[in-house]
Design an enzyme around this catalytic site. Structure first.
Site, short mmCIF file in Angstrom:
data_model
loop_
_atom_site.label_atom_id
_atom_site.label_comp_id
_atom_site.label_asym_id
_atom_site.label_seq_id
_atom_site.Cartn_x
_atom_site.Cartn_y
_atom_site.Cartn_z
N LYS A 1 -11.49 0.94 -2.78
CA LYS A 1 -10.38 1.49 -3.56
C LYS A 1 -10.78 1.46 -5.05
O LYS A 1 -11.62 2.24 -5.45
CB LYS A 1 -9.10 0.74 -3.21
CG LYS A 1 -8.77 0.91 -1.72
CD LYS A 1 -7.55 0.17 -1.29
CE LYS A 1 -7.11 0.47 0.12
NZ LYS A 1 -8.10 0.49 1.19
N HIS B 1 -4.97 -3.34 -3.25
CA HIS B 1 -4.53 -2.33 -4.23
C HIS B 1 -4.34 -2.91 -5.63
O HIS B 1 -3.75 -2.25 -6.48
CB HIS B 1 -3.24 -1.67 -3.74
CG HIS B 1 -3.46 -0.92 -2.46
ND1 HIS B 1 -3.98 0.35 -2.43
CD2 HIS B 1 -3.27 -1.30 -1.17
CE1 HIS B 1 -4.10 0.74 -1.16
NE2 HIS B 1 -3.67 -0.24 -0.38
N SER C 1 0.80 -1.23 0.00
CA SER C 1 0.00 0.00 0.00
C SER C 1 0.83 1.27 0.00
O SER C 1 0.39 2.29 -0.53
CB SER C 1 -0.96 0.01 1.18
OG SER C 1 -0.24 -0.16 2.39
C1 LIG Z 1 -3.47 -3.41 1.93
C2 LIG Z 1 -4.68 -2.91 2.64
N1 LIG Z 1 -5.48 -3.79 3.24
C3 LIG Z 1 -6.58 -3.40 3.90
C4 LIG Z 1 -6.93 -2.08 4.00
C5 LIG Z 1 -8.15 -1.69 4.77
O1 LIG Z 1 -9.25 -1.64 3.94
P1 LIG Z 1 -10.51 -0.75 4.37
O2 LIG Z 1 -10.17 0.66 4.06
O3 LIG Z 1 -11.65 -1.31 3.57
O4 LIG Z 1 -10.69 -0.97 5.85
C6 LIG Z 1 -6.11 -1.11 3.38
C7 LIG Z 1 -6.40 0.35 3.39
O5 LIG Z 1 -7.32 0.93 3.73
C8 LIG Z 1 -4.96 -1.53 2.70
O6 LIG Z 1 -4.14 -0.65 2.12
#
Ligand SMILES: Cc1ncc(COP(=O)(O)O)c(C=O)c1O
Length: 394
Positions: free
Chosen positions: A248, A216, A188
């Site tokens: 996303k 992502h 990320s």
């Molecule tokens: C790799 C990754 N996994 C999980 C999440 C969490 O997802 P959510 O925003 O739906 O809680 C994020 C960022 O928000 C992320 O970058």
């Protein structure tokens, strides 16, 4: 002498103030900006218009009219709130249809919706692993994956970023009966890919399971949007536990886990962040179904994103800027120092460009950065404007 309770509140306030001050002193204090209007290339914020280069709306779907229409129509049918958890009476036909469509899209037996990606990761790892098991994670994994491992009470170990040999050493040394290797598909904050081909081969050799958080990559990476598994041509046997987020590139909200029938039934029974929480609004599920259709029909979005990434990287290389080895929509520019990252972000904002400064503890000390994100909704002229503003601000 103050009564004990008041005494405690004063101590608590004093400690919090000290922590807040320490964060300010470290140039790590975070604050919010108030956005008026939809997510898009152009963002309206506190009376100004900015060119947006920091959202995760990689395909430009967050305010797409067909998705908004599906949301409104479903809200007219179902209302706003889902009313209860999935296992009580909050599981609507829209949720169910979306789960079936996500299972088909990812080529897995089943998929299960979670309210957020954070909850999906916490829920999956803590439901699958317990004391005596091994959870092995890449050092740069997302916070939710780390918290999931801590919550599980398993032996939690980490390996150097993308270092398959280090992962192998850790697996070989462990005598745990159940071993789970967990990585981001695309990281990320760095935007690079995990070496999933090598990791899946390693897991097979070491009798470990592989879980990939493809937050992502799904929808925006791989020729047809099937994410990092598609890039490496990996099947459900190679990556048996796949997590996707919907906030996303899908442009909506929520998350899902895709895998075998047994995996999904186990999560329904044992994942506490699934069982003990209110289901997403059905209208969000309906909007995501519309988004999933666009993701599958409109290849041009991924093609345009790819050409935007190419343009940005080529021009940045010409400027001599040290970009990370990322082929994804996430193109970080490492500036090192927290103050420098804040200063450049502010200068860009003064030039009408919005790129946020990412600082420790989100990224390792000494690697504060601009996290530039590109979207299929950007035109070449937008990217040229970003490059010009960077030239003036760096
Ligand atoms: C790799 C990754 N996994 C999980 C999440 C969490 O997802 P959510 O925003 O739906 O809680 C994020 C960022 O928000 C992320 O970058």
């Amino acid at each position: 002498m103050l009564p004990a309770r008041e005494n405690f509140l004063i101590m608590l306030e004093a400690r919090l103030k000290q922590q807040l001050q320490a964060r300010k002193d470290a140039q790590a204090y975070r604050s919010r900006f108030i956005v008026d209007g939809p997510q898009g290339v152009e963002l309206q914020c506190e009376g100004h218009k900015y060119l947006n280069f920091c959202s995760n709306d990689y395909l430009g779907l967050a305010s797409h009219p067909a998705i908004t229409r599906a949301f409104v129509e479903a809200a007219n049918t179902y209302g706003v709130g889902s009313g209860a958890a999935h296992l009580v009476n909050g599981h609507s036909r829209e949720h169910h249809a979306l789960e079936e469509e996500l299972a088909a899209f990812t080529g897995r037996e089943r998929a299960l919706l979670f309210s957020t990606g954070y909850m999906a990761n916490m829920g999956v790892i803590s439901a699958l692993c317990a004391k005596g098991d091994l959870v092995l994670e890449d050092k740069l994994n997302h916070a939710s994956l780390i918290d999931g491992a801590l919550l599980s009470r398993a032996d939690f170990q980490r390996f150097t970023h993308n270092d398959v040999e280090h992962a192998q050493q850790r697996l070989q040394k462990s005598s745990a009966e159940l071993k789970l290797v967990v990585v981001d598909g695309i990281f990320s904050m760095d935007g690079d890919l995990a070496p999933l081909d090598k990791l899946s081969a390693l897991c097979k050799k070491q009798h470990a399971s592989l879980m990939v958080d493809d937050a992502h990559a799904l929808a925006c990476a791989g020729a047809s949007g099937r994410g990092s598994c598609e890039i490496f041509n990996l099947t459900r046997d190679d990556v048996p536990i796949l997590v996707g987020t919907l906030g996303k590139a899908f442009g909506t909200f929520g998350a899902f886990v895709a895998g075998s029938e047994t995996l999904i039934e186990s999560l329904i029974q044992f994942a506490r962040t699934y069982v003990y929480t209110t289901a997403l609004p059905p209208a969000v599920a309906a909007a995501t179904r519309a988004s999933l259709r666009l993701v599958q029909e409109e290849n041009w979005r991924r093609e345009k994103l790819t050409s935007n990434i190419r343009l940005f990287r080529e021009q940045s290389a010409r400027e001599g800027w040290a970009l990370l080895p990322s082929e994804s929509a996430i193109q970080p520019l490492i500036l090192g120092d927290e103050a420098k990252a804040l200063e450049v972000s502010k200068k860009l904002r003064e030039r009408g460009i919005w790129v946020s400064a990412i600082r420790p503890p989100t990224v390792p000390k000494g690697s504060a950065r601009l996290r530039i994100t590109l979207s299929a909704a950007h035109e070449q002229t937008h990217i040229l404007r970003l490059l010009e503003a960077l030239r003036e601000s760096l």
